[in-house]
Scaffold this motif. Structure first.
Motif, PDB file in Angstrom:
ATOM      1  N   ASN A   2      35.998  38.729  34.001  1.00 47.81           N
ATOM      2  CA  ASN A   2      37.283  38.247  33.600  1.00 47.81           C
ATOM      3  C   ASN A   2      38.442  38.336  33.579  1.00 47.81           C
ATOM      4  O   ASN A   2      39.147  38.896  32.266  1.00 47.81           O
ATOM      5  CB  ASN A   2      36.514  38.417  31.884  1.00 47.81           C
ATOM      6  N   GLU A   3      38.132  39.864  33.738  1.00 48.34           N
ATOM      7  CA  GLU A   3      39.972  40.929  33.925  1.00 48.34           C
ATOM      8  C   GLU A   3      41.511  41.032  34.680  1.00 48.34           C
ATOM      9  O   GLU A   3      40.164  40.075  36.059  1.00 48.34           O
ATOM     10  CB  GLU A   3      39.438  42.560  34.071  1.00 48.34           C
ATOM     11  N   LYS A   4      41.681  41.238  34.702  1.00 47.62           N
ATOM     12  CA  LYS A   4      42.912  40.585  35.688  1.00 47.62           C
ATOM     13  C   LYS A   4      42.805  41.654  36.407  1.00 47.62           C
ATOM     14  O   LYS A   4      43.011  42.665  36.535  1.00 47.62           O
ATOM     15  CB  LYS A   4      44.734  41.403  34.656  1.00 47.62           C
ATOM     16  N   LEU A   5      43.268  41.391  38.062  1.00 41.54           N
ATOM     17  CA  LEU A   5      43.195  41.297  39.129  1.00 41.54           C
ATOM     18  C   LEU A   5      44.149  42.523  39.513  1.00 41.54           C
ATOM     19  O   LEU A   5      45.311  42.645  39.633  1.00 41.54           O
ATOM     20  CB  LEU A   5      42.523  40.246  40.438  1.00 41.54           C
ATOM     21  N   THR A   6      43.183  43.504  39.742  1.00 41.64           N
ATOM     22  CA  THR A   6      44.772  44.758  40.314  1.00 41.64           C
ATOM     23  C   THR A   6      45.155  44.493  41.711  1.00 41.64           C
ATOM     24  O   THR A   6      44.287  43.256  42.382  1.00 41.64           O
ATOM     25  CB  THR A   6      44.450  46.094  40.448  1.00 41.64           C
ATOM     26  N   THR A   7      45.666  44.907  42.275  1.00 40.73           N
ATOM     27  CA  THR A   7      46.148  44.826  44.133  1.00 40.73           C
ATOM     28  C   THR A   7      45.316  45.324  44.680  1.00 40.73           C
ATOM     29  O   THR A   7      44.728  44.684  46.005  1.00 40.73           O
ATOM     30  CB  THR A   7      48.229  45.726  43.935  1.00 40.73           C
TER      31      THR A   7
END
Length: 783
Positions: A284-289
């Motif tokens: 549910n967290e924003k994906l990093t590169t």
């Protein structure tokens, strides 16, 4: 056949007619010959069907590939195994292509295992299924020498035990039969002494013998078990052995698997760790590169067409990324199957432009061993692994490598990987499992987890479902080194058993049984077979269970729903309580029948033979449905699943519990003797005396049926219990008794005579009062 011939000879002896005897003998011989002929034809038909349905295997013989029945395979044969086929024998891989095997029936592990002729583990086993690819294997073991055969032999060597109640009922009936035989001899002797008539004395002695032997008890037991099995079937539980129904209510320990029983058996991507960020992320967290790169490489390290639950989850995660789907552009050009200790796998993909992706995934320790990492990075990865494992997750490491040219290394461990991170999967607990465990705990039943999984994951899942004593963990290797005394102590104090294999599971069950526990065991794989058969109650899963597990088990959960076990145990307890009521009823009603036949004869009263065998048979006909049907249909008591299970050593026929039933029987006997003497005082004939005494006994039987529905609540309360069979059986009893009294042909056959209304009233009054006194006892108990 021999018995039937004796029957024919008996007909001749009784009738004295040679024609009847010869005719019957000829008829029996003819019927027997027809039966043997039909049996022979049935056997031939079954044998033909068996040959048609035999599984076949492809074998290389004389340089030719031929198809033969699997049972004709011999040692040294080379067998070709294809995707989807069952492996017919144990063998060694000689040559393979993308070959993987599902060995869950032996190991309990649902993931397919990749094997080839160069891997350390290149053996295949009978009964496992080819998940992918093709292989040629040399047969090294067949029949009972295979791993599957050894497990089968282990199951066959386990003797099936009788249930505690079966043993107790058998012993009780045997003792009563001996007592009946002794009384039979005494009564025959007294009658013969007075009459000097051999056959007449024998017939009268037979009357008392029939009244002593409690043949209703085995009938009641069988009826209760059969009807209980039918009720469980309606709940989705198949009962293979009806005697198990009774044992269910006595279970003190349930040993259960984790995967698929406590959990959903559905893998989902729960977390991931990226080494570059040194951070753990949730979906549910924003994906990093870096996280996007990790998930992409995880997908490339999986099969192009996934069949494993974890690989399916990885492909789904890749699909959700907001990037171009490159899967159609790349083709798998080389792969390294799951191998090594600990295991890992590597896939090499390439597109038309020559761009190459070399991605690997597997045990974190395996990827760490072939990656360039500093001590600090290695510690960071291990800390993340511990963090994830302690949450109950299954953790895989992911890496990527560079390689040019077509001369790929012989083993994947020769690549120099760049460690990218970790992916963690979660098999969630079932939604209702907390409530199910709580029900078992309230019922005084211990639950133990017996699984092949690791300790950290199992302990974490146990905590999440509020599993009691989840800190006590024992693994299979440690268990096998213990002596018998230590093992008995450990299995009682330990609730979680991890890294278990068939021999270890069997030792757990046997140690619990040696500690006087009544053990229920759930299982679905071949490796569970010996333990399932050894347990008092073996429970197999209907959907995912193997045939060997189902064969070894006593019960099968049709839809694999573990929560149904609470219903099954409640049913077992209800049957036990109601069977106890039925047997107490049988004891209470048998005592007056025995004494009213014996006492007038022994004391030399005016009418010594008040009842004949026909009266006893009629009473047995009434008592049979009462104890077998009415009490079986009684509703469950509300506090039944709040009581502790009865210990294995507790006898069903506890004198403290049945003393009240003996007193009931004696009081009814006093009532019958009072009526008997009343008839003598009134100068009644023998037929009238018989009629009044018989009627009093019938009334007492009806009131006893109603009273014994509870030894705590009043008859005013129990009369409102919903049991439609009570008025039906009592109504039939009243109707038949009325026919015996008022229809001349019946009353003559039973040697009855007409009685007055006052005499009828005395019978009803005495028969009722002789039983209703128990209300005082119930009142005292309630207060």
């Amino acid at each position: 056949m021999f018995i039937l011939l004796i029957a024919a000879a008996t007909i001749y002896f009784i009738t004295g007619d040679y024609g009847d005897g010869i005719f019957m003998t000829a008829a029996i011989v003819l019927v027997s010959a027809i039966s043997l002929y039909q049996e022979s034809r049935s056997h031939n038909a079954i044998e033909s069907l068996r040959k048609l349905s035999q599984p076949k295997s492809k074998v290389i013989r004389g340089g030719n590939l031929i198809e033969i029945p699997s049972e004709e395979i011999v040692l040294g044969d080379c067998v070709q195994i294809e995707e989807g086929a069952f492996i017919p024998a144990d063998g060694i891989i000689l040559q393979s292509n993308d070959f993987s095997v599902n060995e869950s029936i032996l190991t309990g592990e649902s993931l397919a295992v990749f094997k080839n002729e160069t891997s350390e583990n290149k053996q295949v086993f009978q009964g496992t299924i080819t998940a992918s690819g093709l292989a040629i294997c040399k047969v090294i073991a067949i029949g009972n020498q295979t791993q599957l055969g050894k497990i089968g032999a282990s199951i066959a060597s386990i003797e099936e035990e009788k249930t505690p109640l079966q043993i107790q009922i058998t012993n009780f009936v045997k003792k009563m039969s001996v007592i009946g035989l002794i009384i039979f001899a005494i009564v025959w002797g007294i009658n013969y002494y007075h009459s000097q008539q051999f056959l007449a004395s024998l017939l009268k002695a037979l009357t008392i013998a029939m009244s002593v032997i409690p043949e209703e008890i085995p009938v009641a037991f069988t009826s209760f078990m059969a009807l209980g099995a039918w009720r469980l079937l309606k709940m989705g539980i198949i009962v293979k052995q009806t005697k198990t129904v009774e044992t269910l209510g006595s279970a003190t320990v349930i040993c259960t698997d984790k995967t698929g029983t406590l959990t959903e058996n559905k893998m989902s991507l729960a977390q991931w760790y990226t080494l570059a960020d040194d951070a753990i992320q949730n979906p549910n967290e924003k994906l990093t590169t870096n996280a996007q790169e990790l998930l992409t490489l995880s997908m490339w390290a999986s099969e192009p067409i996934p069949f494993d639950a974890m690989e399916i989850a990885l492909h789904e995660a890749y699909t959700k990324l907001k990037t171009k789907d490159e899967r159609p552009d790349y083709k798998l050009v080389h792969e390294y199957p799951l191998s090594g200790k600990p295991p890992m796998m590597t896939h090499i993909f390439e597109n038309k432009k020559g761009n190459r992706i070399i991605a690997a995934k597997g045990a974190p320790e395996a990827l760490i061993a072939c990656s360039k990492l500093s001590k600090k990075e290695t510690q960071q990865i291990l800390d993340a692994v511990d963090n994830m494992s302690n949450q109950g997750y299954r953790v895989l490491g992911v890496g990527v490598a560079d390689f040019t040219g077509k001369d790929y290394p012989k083993t994947q461990q020769e690549f120099k990987f760049q460690f990218k991170g970790l992916v963690a999967f979660y098999d969630p607990p079932k939604a209702n499992i907390k409530a199910v465990l709580e029900t078992f705990y309230k019922a005084g039943i211990e639950v133990k987890i017996v699984t092949g999984d690791n300790a950290a994951t199992t302990a974490t899942i146990a905590k999440q479902v509020d599993f009691k004593n989840n800190a006590a963990v024992l693994n299979g290797d440690a268990l096998m080194t213990m002596d018998k005394a230590t093992l008995k102590e450990k299995v009682l104090e330990t609730s979680i058993f991890t890294r278990m294999f068939p021999e270890a599971k069997l030792k757990i069950i046997e140690a619990l049984k040696d500690s006087h526990q009544i053990v229920a065991m759930t299982g679905d794989g071949v490796n569970d077979g010996p333990a399932l058969k050894s347990a008092h109650i073996g429970i197999a899963m209907g959907k995912k269970g193997t045939e060997i597990a189902k064969e070894a088990a006593n019960l099968i959960l049709v839809d694999d729903d573990f929560s149904k076990m609470t219903d099954a145990i409640a049913m077992g307890r209800k049957i036990y309580v109601n069977l106890k009521k039925a047997i107490q009823y049988i004891i209470s009603i048998h005592i007056p029948i025995i004494l009213i036949v014996f006492l007038p004869l022994a004391l030399g009263w005016m009418y010594p033979n008040i009842f004949s065998p026909v009266h006893i048979i009629f009473l047995e006909i009434i008592m049979g449905p009462t104890c077998s049907i009415i009490y079986e249909n009684e509703p469950m008591e509300s506090n039944l699943m709040l009581q502790k299970p009865r210990p294995l050593t507790t006898t069903f026929f506890n004198w403290k519990e049945i003393t009240i039933s003996i007193i009931q029987g004696l009081v009814i006997t006093l009532g019958l003797l009072f009526v008997y003497q009343y008839c003598i005082a009134e100068n009644c004939t023998e037929a009238q005396t018989r009629t009044i005494v018989f009627l009093t006994l019938i009334v007492a039987n009806i009131v006893l049926t109603l009273e014994n529905r509870s030894f705590y609540y009043s008859i005013i309360t129990t009369i409102r219990y919903k049991n439609n069979l009570v008025p039906l059986i009592i109504g039939i009893t009243v109707l038949i008794t009325s026919l015996l009294l008022f229809v001349p042909v019946f009353s003559k056959f039973f040697a009855f005579d007409a009685i007055s209304g006052a005499q009828l009233g005395v019978s009803i009054l005495v028969g009722s009062v002789a039983v209703l006194w128990i209300e005082i006892y119930k009142l005292v108990r309630r207060r």
